[in-house]
Design an enzyme around this catalytic site. Structure first.
Site, PDB file in Angstrom:
ATOM      1  N   ALA A  31      54.327  48.187  50.088  1.00  0.00           N
ATOM      2  CA  ALA A  31      54.702  47.690  48.795  1.00  0.00           C
ATOM      3  C   ALA A  31      56.195  48.421  48.381  1.00  0.00           C
ATOM      4  O   ALA A  31      56.869  47.685  47.802  1.00  0.00           O
ATOM      5  CB  ALA A  31      53.810  48.357  47.552  1.00  0.00           C
ATOM      6  N   PHE A  42      51.032  47.422  43.359  1.00  0.00           N
ATOM      7  CA  PHE A  42      49.656  46.997  42.743  1.00  0.00           C
ATOM      8  C   PHE A  42      48.634  48.081  42.403  1.00  0.00           C
ATOM      9  O   PHE A  42      48.112  48.044  41.565  1.00  0.00           O
ATOM     10  CB  PHE A  42      49.279  45.797  43.479  1.00  0.00           C
ATOM     11  CG  PHE A  42      48.125  45.033  42.953  1.00  0.00           C
ATOM     12  CD1 PHE A  42      48.036  44.459  41.513  1.00  0.00           C
ATOM     13  CD2 PHE A  42      47.048  44.741  43.793  1.00  0.00           C
ATOM     14  CE1 PHE A  42      47.078  43.934  41.088  1.00  0.00           C
ATOM     15  CE2 PHE A  42      45.942  43.829  43.174  1.00  0.00           C
ATOM     16  CZ  PHE A  42      45.749  43.671  42.075  1.00  0.00           C
ATOM     17  N   ARG A  43      48.528  49.087  43.221  1.00  0.00           N
ATOM     18  CA  ARG A  43      47.556  49.882  43.182  1.00  0.00           C
ATOM     19  C   ARG A  43      47.992  51.210  42.360  1.00  0.00           C
ATOM     20  O   ARG A  43      47.082  51.845  41.956  1.00  0.00           O
ATOM     21  CB  ARG A  43      47.397  50.413  44.636  1.00  0.00           C
ATOM     22  CG  ARG A  43      46.617  49.410  45.541  1.00  0.00           C
ATOM     23  CD  ARG A  43      46.867  50.039  47.137  1.00  0.00           C
ATOM     24  NE  ARG A  43      46.397  48.565  47.932  1.00  0.00           N
ATOM     25  CZ  ARG A  43      45.029  48.431  48.256  1.00  0.00           C
ATOM     26  NH1 ARG A  43      44.139  49.382  47.710  1.00  0.00           N
ATOM     27  NH2 ARG A  43      44.926  47.451  48.973  1.00  0.00           N
ATOM     28  N   GLN A 109      51.882  44.307  54.569  1.00  0.00           N
ATOM     29  CA  GLN A 109      50.636  44.544  53.737  1.00  0.00           C
ATOM     30  C   GLN A 109      50.804  43.682  52.334  1.00  0.00           C
ATOM     31  O   GLN A 109      49.917  43.872  51.737  1.00  0.00           O
ATOM     32  CB  GLN A 109      50.326  46.075  53.240  1.00  0.00           C
ATOM     33  CG  GLN A 109      49.976  46.912  54.530  1.00  0.00           C
ATOM     34  CD  GLN A 109      50.216  48.570  54.040  1.00  0.00           C
ATOM     35  OE1 GLN A 109      51.314  49.076  54.116  1.00  0.00           O
ATOM     36  NE2 GLN A 109      49.096  49.093  53.592  1.00  0.00           N
ATOM     37  N   HIS A 127      47.246  41.083  54.510  1.00  0.00           N
ATOM     38  CA  HIS A 127      46.164  40.860  53.322  1.00  0.00           C
ATOM     39  C   HIS A 127      46.484  39.476  52.710  1.00  0.00           C
ATOM     40  O   HIS A 127      46.192  39.224  51.442  1.00  0.00           O
ATOM     41  CB  HIS A 127      46.683  41.964  52.419  1.00  0.00           C
ATOM     42  CG  HIS A 127      46.393  43.259  52.611  1.00  0.00           C
ATOM     43  ND1 HIS A 127      47.007  44.191  52.223  1.00  0.00           N
ATOM     44  CD2 HIS A 127      45.412  43.973  53.775  1.00  0.00           C
ATOM     45  CE1 HIS A 127      46.539  45.725  52.792  1.00  0.00           C
ATOM     46  NE2 HIS A 127      45.507  45.225  53.758  1.00  0.00           N
ATOM     47  N   CYS A 135      39.185  27.194  49.363  1.00  0.00           N
ATOM     48  CA  CYS A 135      38.041  26.828  48.813  1.00  0.00           C
ATOM     49  C   CYS A 135      36.983  27.235  49.670  1.00  0.00           C
ATOM     50  O   CYS A 135      37.049  27.052  50.913  1.00  0.00           O
ATOM     51  CB  CYS A 135      37.828  25.307  48.628  1.00  0.00           C
ATOM     52  SG  CYS A 135      36.115  24.878  48.224  1.00  0.00           S
ATOM     53  N   CYS A 138      34.445  24.330  51.304  1.00  0.00           N
ATOM     54  CA  CYS A 138      35.050  23.352  52.242  1.00  0.00           C
ATOM     55  C   CYS A 138      36.120  23.969  52.957  1.00  0.00           C
ATOM     56  O   CYS A 138      36.907  23.140  53.804  1.00  0.00           O
ATOM     57  CB  CYS A 138      35.309  22.164  51.705  1.00  0.00           C
ATOM     58  SG  CYS A 138      35.772  21.825  49.958  1.00  0.00           S
ATOM     59  N   CYS A 164      35.423  19.591  46.059  1.00  0.00           N
ATOM     60  CA  CYS A 164      33.983  19.947  45.516  1.00  0.00           C
ATOM     61  C   CYS A 164      33.822  20.431  44.140  1.00  0.00           C
ATOM     62  O   CYS A 164      33.019  20.840  43.757  1.00  0.00           O
ATOM     63  CB  CYS A 164      33.533  20.899  46.699  1.00  0.00           C
ATOM     64  SG  CYS A 164      34.156  22.560  46.718  1.00  0.00           S
TER      65      CYS A 164
HETATM   66 ZN   LIG Z   1      35.949  22.880  48.122  1.00  0.00          ZN
END
Ligand SMILES: [Zn+2]
Length: 263
Positions: A31, A42-43, A109, A127, A135, A138, A164
């Site tokens: 970071a 962020f942490r 990271q 990360h 998704c 899928c 989907c």
């Molecule tokens: Zn999907």
């Protein structure tokens, strides 16, 4: 002659010597390398994003599954915070070292895409990155721009899979998720063969970043730690630079360039 500031000049010289004598140099960043680009850790507590909310709870894979709308209310703000940020001179210095053939790759990271924007080619994002969403049903990927459009076009603010309709997940490793095996294995491989591992702006507290310098050290390589705060691995550091990451890497480039003709 030298226009860059040179904090801890002796150590920068030492580091430059190590790099000149190395076959393989690898960087590991955290970071701290993105703080000069206006991205708070962020942490860290009190960074402003959703005051009083613990990111480790809301940016958790369980939170994503339990309540996609709440998850995305948080995460779409994170996208908005990150997507316009630009690389700084520390990112650019690492990209330049790679172009000059002095750096084999960057393991990061960070998920902010800034090493990529700075031009780093061999990049391992431990990360993941906000560059795309996935998704989970899928396994299709949706680029950030399209995901932002889906968020804007959904009444609940949840980007959904075009195939989907399942909620998309940012292709980042959320709290509670395992690392990508391929990225972790590649990072270990680079650290195993590195003669010098430059740890830049990382607190070296979070797995696997905490483990990677040990791999280099055990294999006989040197570990250089360039970060302001103390780290648990400082005793491993052959070289320890505690100035600003931009200043330290700028000074390093200056020293390396200054000796380029005689190399
Ligand atoms: Zn999907």
């Amino acid at each position: 002659m030298l226009s860059q500031p040179r904090p801890h000049a002796d150590s920068v010289e030492q580091l430059a010597d190590l790099i000149r004598g190395a076959d393989s140099v690898v960087a590991l960043t955290g970071a701290g390398v993105s703080v000069p680009s206006g991205i708070p850790d962020f942490r860290s507590a009190g960074t402003g994003l959703w005051e009083g909310v613990d990111p480790m709870q809301v940016a958790h894979i369980d939170a994503f599954h339990a309540d996609a709308e709440r998850f995305w209310a948080f995460y779409s703000e994170r996208f908005a915070t990150l997507e316009d940020k630009q690389p700084n001179d520390a990112h650019r210095a690492l990209a330049q070292l790679e172009r000059q053939g002095m750096l084999d790759g960057v393991i990061t990271q960070n998920i902010d895409m800034l090493h990529r924007k700075a031009g780093t080619e061999e990049l391992i994002e431990l990360h993941g990155s906000i560059e795309r969403c996935v998704c989970l049903r899928c396994r299709i990927f949706v680029p950030l721009g399209q995901a932002r459009a889906l968020i804007a076009g959904d009444p609940a603010g949840v980007p959904r899979c075009p195939d989907c309709d399942a909620p998309l997940k940012p292709d980042v490793v959320l709290f509670g998720e395992l690392l990508d095996d391929h990225a972790a294995a590649r990072a270990r491989e680079l650290c195993q063969r590195a003669d010098v591992l430059l740890c830049v702006g990382t607190s070296l507290e979070v797995y696997p970043a905490a483990e990677l310098p040990m791999i280099t050290h055990r294999a006989g390589g040197r570990v250089a730690i360039i970060t302001k705060s103390p780290t648990p691995l400082d005793r491993l550091g052959h070289i320890r630079l505690d100035g600003d990451v931009v200043d330290e890497l700028g000074a390093l480039l200056t020293v390396l360039d200054g000796h380029g003709d005689s190399a």
